[in-house]
Design an enzyme around this catalytic site. Structure first.
Site, PDB file in Angstrom:
ATOM      1  N   TYR A  45       0.817  -1.210   0.000  1.00  0.00           N
ATOM      2  CA  TYR A  45       0.000   0.000   0.000  1.00  0.00           C
ATOM      3  C   TYR A  45       0.850   1.260   0.000  1.00  0.00           C
ATOM      4  O   TYR A  45       0.402   2.317  -0.467  1.00  0.00           O
ATOM      5  CB  TYR A  45      -1.007  -0.031   1.157  1.00  0.00           C
ATOM      6  CG  TYR A  45      -2.118  -0.978   0.797  1.00  0.00           C
ATOM      7  CD1 TYR A  45      -3.154  -0.559  -0.029  1.00  0.00           C
ATOM      8  CD2 TYR A  45      -2.076  -2.313   1.177  1.00  0.00           C
ATOM      9  CE1 TYR A  45      -4.136  -1.437  -0.440  1.00  0.00           C
ATOM     10  CE2 TYR A  45      -3.053  -3.205   0.770  1.00  0.00           C
ATOM     11  CZ  TYR A  45      -4.083  -2.758  -0.036  1.00  0.00           C
ATOM     12  OH  TYR A  45      -5.046  -3.633  -0.460  1.00  0.00           O
ATOM     13  N   HIS A  46       2.057   1.151   0.487  1.00  0.00           N
ATOM     14  CA  HIS A  46       2.984   2.280   0.401  1.00  0.00           C
ATOM     15  C   HIS A  46       3.226   2.631  -1.074  1.00  0.00           C
ATOM     16  O   HIS A  46       3.108   3.791  -1.476  1.00  0.00           O
ATOM     17  CB  HIS A  46       4.308   1.923   1.095  1.00  0.00           C
ATOM     18  CG  HIS A  46       5.400   2.904   0.854  1.00  0.00           C
ATOM     19  ND1 HIS A  46       5.516   4.072   1.572  1.00  0.00           N
ATOM     20  CD2 HIS A  46       6.413   2.911  -0.048  1.00  0.00           C
ATOM     21  CE1 HIS A  46       6.553   4.752   1.114  1.00  0.00           C
ATOM     22  NE2 HIS A  46       7.109   4.070   0.138  1.00  0.00           N
TER      23      HIS A  46
END
Ligand code: CA
Length: 658
Positions: free
Chosen positions: A291-292
């Site tokens: 998700y980063h």
């Protein structure tokens, strides 16, 4: 022959009637969402003012069929020749052809399901929420458009228009609270407004794309983008996706009255969130590498779509600088094969696709030599001028002796509480040596759904299936891991942090990366709590380990000689126990893998410690390792004075660890 011909004609007639019957009559109201004074719409406006609404709609369709002022990143009008006769890829072709039979794949972790001749949008074949939610992303529509461009076959256009209308008719906003909760879940709506403009461009030249359909399309698109601005998710990556797509909507359909409101809204949310969600070290606060990276793309996509609309100056300089930091953080928490640890909800990626991502990022940051290095797989640019590196706010610590495929790299997590995609896993690590992941994180397997699905997801979230310390095998609570020491040096890197894992029990973990070769891990359980302590380790599925209970050691048996020994060096009694391990590299797919724990009981207030060595080695001779505490050695006070004997060779380890 004659009969066949008659039937054919009859079917054709029915089909025409079918389409006609569904057409909404065009009236003044049909244009209410459109800014008719937008440059290029002069003719449309003139006809509209003359109340010639059908002709105005025809002219508007004509405008969109020839529109060159707005560029879509992938699919544009006028580039038909680029696609005609070209292979669109097997997966896309299958999606498009199955869609003709109403066979949809709602989520990539599952197969295709038959939604019926009369499409049942409520059908929920597997009780995983993602299956119900993601159906409403209608991800097969764009492949249908690609199949149409490639083949020129009108069947795709007819069917897409049919499905668009069918979805609209059966899923109106406000139909029921339940239906809104998936068909109008803001993230799903944002997925639709993101993919619809490309699909629109792919089909707009079709003779089946009528002026009436154009207005239906624009009105529903307008309703969806407007809906999100009033129903943003509260936080996390959902909010980012939504804001970026709202901004994108305002850029791709600037002819809509609300376009500038959407752009402004998206920019405002992203500006606010990038400050809130990204730590000073460049990590996004969900603490999941997957998700980063997704967040980087959201922030950049938003910036680039603002550029398309000439609105990029509405973003401050700090916004772009933060994205650059996020890219550098990605490189720092990467293994030499470009993968990141599977902390939280994360998955492995293909090296080629990550290089592609770095190449795209490098275009935005051409002056950054480090990004260029990763973008070109080392052919250009320069490596960072350091090895081990900590992202110390997010608590991602990388120990490395190099950046290439001969290196040893360990990435360990000791973080503050994360958002939705984080897990109670502080202390866990992935170790990569010369091309092999020895201790992959378990992954995440599934998201959420009914009780059965949640149970499966929860298995992967457990603290005890990570490589860290537990009390009575319970999940730890993450409040805030405190960093006691982080020091990197030529032959010794030291990290000590304290995690208040349980009520009345702090877990203090020290990791020493010694001689750029092996790791000594000292776990101290500090506090009043009593119970069963365990230090868990997870191994790769193909490692075929030997468990030596008498010497408390476990070692892998890879035939190529690239092996790992993990041994407890405690002088007091600890027990080595095999555990049930599992790993999931792909959503909804899992496999067994070896895991084990060193256990002992904590009976009173006194500190209990575990000393373990994680020792990569070459060959098939398992190293003989012994440890001796010298005068002055005091784990609790944080001073080490140890002698390690490895295959008869002695070395001293004298250092403070706090
Ligand atoms: Ca995980």
């Amino acid at each position: 022959m004659k009969l066949k011909y008659t039937i054919g004609l009859f079917t054709l007639l029915l089909a025409c009637l079918g389409i006609k019957a569904q057409e909404t009559a065009i009236n003044k109201n049909s244009f209410s969402a459109i800014n008719l004074s937008y440059p290029g719409l002069e003719k449309v406006n003139k006809l509209y003012q003359a109340t010639q609404y059908d002709d105005a709609a025809k002219e508007l369709l004509n405008y969109y069929r020839n529109r060159k002022t707005v560029k879509h990143p992938e699919f544009n009008v006028g580039d038909e020749a680029r696609f005609r006769g070209k292979d669109i890829g097997k997966a896309n072709q299958v999606k498009a052809d199955n869609a003709l039979e109403h066979k949809f794949q709602p989520q990539k972790g599952y197969g295709y399901y038959d939604y019926g001749a009369d499409i049942n949008w409520d059908f929920w074949p597997v009780k995983d929420n993602e299956v119900r939610w993601q159906l409403h992303r209608v991800t097969w529509w764009q492949p249908m458009g690609m199949a149409y461009r490639s083949s020129g076959d009108e069947k795709y256009a007819k069917e897409w228009i049919f499905q668009f209308r069918d979805w609209a008719r059966k899923n109106p906003l406000g139909k029921s609270k339940e239906n809104d909760s998936y068909a109008w879940r803001p993230l799903e709506v944002s997925e639709r407004i993101q993919s619809l403009p490309g699909t629109f461009n792919l089909f707009v030249s079709s003779p089946n794309f009528t002026p009436a359909f154009l207005l239906e399309f624009l009105n529903l698109f307008n309703k969806q983008a407007d809906y999100i601005t009033k129903n943003y998710s509260e936080e996390g990556n959902h909010l980012l996706f939504e804001a970026q797509r709202v901004l994108g909507s305002g850029s791709i359909f600037p002819e809509l009255k609300l376009a500038s409101v959407w752009r402004k809204s998206g920019i405002e949310v992203l500006n606010r969130e990038i400050k809130k969600q990204v730590y000073p070290d460049g990590m996004q606060w969900e603490l999941s590498p997957t998700y980063h990276v997704a967040s980087i793309d959201i922030f950049l996509k938003a910036y680039n779509s603002a550029k398309l609309a000439g609105a990029e100056k509405e973003f401050p300089e700090s916004y772009v600088k933060t994205i650059e930091n996020m890219v550098v953080a990605t490189a720092n928490m990467s293994f030499p094969d470009y993968n990141n640890p599977m902390f939280g909800d994360s998955w492995p990626i293909e090296k080629a696709s990550r290089i592609k991502a770095f190449a795209a990022w490098s275009k935005t940051f051409p002056a950054n030599e480090e990004i260029k290095y990763f973008a070109t797989d080392g052919k250009e640019g320069a490596l960072p001028n350091y090895l081990s590196h900590g992202l110390t706010t997010a608590g991602f610590y990388t120990f490395r002796n190099g950046w290439n495929d001969k290196s040893t790299v360990m990435i360990l997590k000791a973080s503050p509480p994360g958002e939705f995609h984080a897990q109670p896993d502080n202390g866990t690590f992935e170790l990569w040596v010369k091309g092999r992941y020895f201790t992959p994180d378990a992954g995440c397997y599934l998201y959420s759904g009914d009780a059965e699905i949640n149970k499966k997801r929860d298995w992967y979230r457990q603290t005890k299936v990570h490589s860290t310390l537990t009390l009575d095998n319970q999940n730890m609570v993450i409040t805030k891991a405190q960093q006691n020491k982080w020091e990197t040096g030529k032959n010794l890197d030291i990290l000590t942090y304290t995690n208040p894992s349980y009520a009345e029990l702090n877990h203090q973990r020290t990791i020493l990366f010694v001689d750029q070769k092996y790791f000594l891990i000292i776990d101290q359980a500090i506090g009043k709590a009593t119970g069963n302590l365990g230090v868990h380790f997870q191994l790769k599925e193909d490692s075929k380990p030997v468990f030596d209970q008498t010497k408390n050691k476990v070692y892998t048996t890879y035939a190529d000689g690239n092996n790992l020994l993990i041994q407890s060096l405690n002088a007091d009694k600890v027990t080595l126990i095999e555990e049930a391990g599992k790993v999931s590299y792909v959503y909804a797919k899992e496999m067994p893998r070896p895991a084990f724990v060193f256990e002992k009981t904590k009976k009173d207030n006194g500190m209990q410690k575990f000393v373990s060595i994680v020792y990569p080695y070459d060959g098939n001779n398992v190293p003989e390792i012994a440890i001796k505490e010298n005068t002055g050695n005091d784990y609790e006070k944080g001073y080490l004075n140890l002698t390690l004997t490895i295959d008869g060779k002695k070395s001293e380890l004298k250092t403070s660890i706090k």
